[in-house]
Design a protein around this motif. Sequence first.
Motif, PDB file in Angstrom:
ATOM      1  N   ASN A 108      25.764 -30.602 -27.939  1.00 39.17           N
ATOM      2  CA  ASN A 108      27.016 -30.017 -27.477  1.00 39.17           C
ATOM      3  C   ASN A 108      27.138 -30.103 -25.963  1.00 39.17           C
ATOM      4  O   ASN A 108      28.209 -30.388 -25.423  1.00 39.17           O
ATOM      5  CB  ASN A 108      27.095 -28.557 -27.918  1.00 39.17           C
ATOM      6  N   LYS A 109      26.033 -29.827 -25.305  1.00 37.47           N
ATOM      7  CA  LYS A 109      26.035 -29.899 -23.840  1.00 37.47           C
ATOM      8  C   LYS A 109      26.287 -31.334 -23.377  1.00 37.47           C
ATOM      9  O   LYS A 109      27.047 -31.581 -22.432  1.00 37.47           O
ATOM     10  CB  LYS A 109      24.696 -29.389 -23.306  1.00 37.47           C
ATOM     11  N   SER A 139      29.923 -32.142 -23.965  1.00 39.83           N
ATOM     12  CA  SER A 139      30.756 -31.481 -22.947  1.00 39.83           C
ATOM     13  C   SER A 139      30.741 -32.264 -21.650  1.00 39.83           C
ATOM     14  O   SER A 139      31.785 -32.446 -21.003  1.00 39.83           O
ATOM     15  CB  SER A 139      30.257 -30.050 -22.700  1.00 39.83           C
ATOM     16  N   HIS A 191      33.297 -31.725 -31.111  1.00 38.56           N
ATOM     17  CA  HIS A 191      33.219 -30.627 -30.142  1.00 38.56           C
ATOM     18  C   HIS A 191      34.143 -29.483 -30.538  1.00 38.56           C
ATOM     19  O   HIS A 191      33.757 -28.306 -30.518  1.00 38.56           O
ATOM     20  CB  HIS A 191      33.584 -31.153 -28.752  1.00 38.56           C
ATOM     21  N   ASN A 240      32.720 -25.627 -31.759  1.00 36.46           N
ATOM     22  CA  ASN A 240      32.815 -24.583 -30.740  1.00 36.46           C
ATOM     23  C   ASN A 240      33.960 -23.602 -30.980  1.00 36.46           C
ATOM     24  O   ASN A 240      34.512 -23.041 -30.040  1.00 36.46           O
ATOM     25  CB  ASN A 240      32.941 -25.217 -29.354  1.00 36.46           C
ATOM     26  N   SER A 290      27.047 -25.072 -26.325  1.00 27.80           N
ATOM     27  CA  SER A 290      26.305 -25.731 -25.246  1.00 27.80           C
ATOM     28  C   SER A 290      25.603 -24.709 -24.360  1.00 27.80           C
ATOM     29  O   SER A 290      24.617 -25.027 -23.696  1.00 27.80           O
ATOM     30  CB  SER A 290      27.244 -26.600 -24.410  1.00 27.80           C
TER      31      SER A 290
END
Length: 727
Positions: A621-622, A625, A713, A717, A723
């Motif tokens: 996720n990070k 992002s 994403h 989220n 993230s």
Amino acid sequence: MTTQNLLVELFVEELPPKALKKLGDSFAATLAEQLRAMGLATAESVVTAYASPRRLAAHITHVLLKAADKAVQQKLMPVAVGLDPAGNPTQALIKKLSALGADVSDPAQAVAALKRAPDGKAEALFYDSLVTGATLDTGLQKALDEALSKLPIPKVMSYQLETDCELPGWSSVNFVRPAHGLVALHGSTVVPVKALGLKAGNSTKGHRFEAKKDVVVLKDADSYVAALLNDGAVIASFAERRAEIVRQLTAAATKLGGGVRAIEDEALLDEVTALVERPNVLVCEFEKEFLAVPQECLILTMKANQKYFPLLDAAGKLTNKFLVVSNISPSDASAVIGGNERVVRPRLADAKFFFDQDRKKTLASRVEGLGKVVYHNKLGTQGERVERVRAIAKAIAQQLGDAKLVAAADTAARLAKTDLLTDMVGEFPELQGIMGGYYARHDGLGDEVANAIEDHYKPRFAGDELPRNTVGLTVALADKLETLVGMFGIGNLPTGDKDPFALRRHALGVIRMLVETECPIGLDLLLRVTADQFSAIAEFQRERIFGALFDFIYERLRGYFKEDRASQTESGIKQSFAYSSQEIEAVLALKPSMLSDIEGRLFAVMQFASLPEAPALAAANKRISNILKKEQEVDAHVSEVLLKEEAEKKLYAALKDVVPQANKQFEAGDYTASLKTLAALRAPVDAFFDGVMVNAEEMDLRLNRQGLLKSLHDAMNRVADLSRLAA
């Protein structure tokens, strides 16, 4: 080196009771801190603070008569500055050495005694010296001066000293109260220190009325407590005196029987402890006719004005008996008891008079008078404020219930502030809201409205109970929101530790009501409805105010959710747990408007974080992002035709299979199940990043892959920004 125990006492006139404990703790702590800093107190030194109405004292163990000498190395200057090319000392070096007390009669020898060592960029000269340790005489004087200067004195007074000059009282001193004696004993030896015009000795005075000896002579530092108790009739320790009061209060209440108990009030207990040197608890009573007055009024006047401890029965109802903590213990206490009963009677009579007079007018008849009371010069009168609160309360009630709730909320909001105009609240501002509830029942408005009027200030402090019914919740929310938006609108924001309008407390109150009652109204809607009632707030200002107020409330949310939470196991056993900072940030990063959802989101994130798939998905996720941040705008659209690699095809297929189920669980409010369902994406996500180049040279492939990542994403989220869980 041998050590002995040290005692320092400052004997003064009666100190401010509400500040006594802080004064005593500060005096002892600063003395010990300074002595340790000078090497006169050791690591084993134990500090004991003593504080009574007429004295501040400290007992410190293992204190040296003289601190050990200390080797000190001092950097002087760079070699290039201190020595000329021939190696001779420059004038700058000689001047520096002279200032340090070094012998410079032979410059060459003085230079030879110096050390050279690299210091960052260049080589520097260092001077070794032996600093003589402080003596107790000089060290204690410095420590005492520092302790007195750092006392948290609420208000200084100036008084005159008797001197040896022809005009007595020529010198004056500033201190919290006039000081009349100073004791400083190291073992049995008097340390010759001075303070506030006093010279230290080995004697003090005991109880103002009951001391066996007019002057209490102390044999040594360790005899202080026993000598004061035996010869001076004083319990020197604040904590021991407090414990003795509690013991006597409990014993006196128990002796009366019937489950009677003294009211619990820690602040009152501290204040009374600071008013007496040797407590003696006595039982007093007043006429039963006064019990017709609301017990909150009687309790407040007894506690606030007389420092008495009211007695409650087993059901929590006030009795006509109360406890007095006297500072004297006569063989016949009847005069003391009678005197206290005579003193309290007019106070209770005043309360009864106010109560009777106030009930002659209805709350409704007082509404018009609120228009003459200024609330704030930029926000109008209390009457105008009430109209704003009414409108906000009605809007909230329309979201929560039917026309009956709207009508009840409107009535409660219209009358909630009217008790500010009553005699009782004028005398006891602490009773606002409480008296409104009593007067509303007297006016026949019923418990629902009366409880709402009483509860609309709740929660008043951390841990306070919330309003008892939905009407009260509605009006309390409206009242706090009106204050927050109004004060933010005119720029009255808290700064540092200053918060004159208690906006932090109001924000936490809003949080608690929305979260703990699971109120199904979004914070953004509440703020916009509230802002609509302020014609003075221009449209262009609202977004700025909303942003600042949102941040303000969410900052309080962080602190609120960092507190330990409680859960119950299947066996009924309560367990305590806490959310991590990462979990809290993950949820609050989305700034969910529905605060009632946050607890569920946090619990889901905590459960997700314990899964084996969580670290990899959080890291992915990070990474996603960071990729998406570099692009201006990415459309969450995927064309199957453009999926070339096997890994991206499998990820897209997994998304189509998993996301609908996760979304369905999310919409149903089952956040834990939603995140657990999404955990199945770990393998295809890992495979995607191992086998697919996102930023392909072909623009259509690149945009399609970015769209795939954007879809992933967005899906992952919805509950929280996962993230934030990445290490």
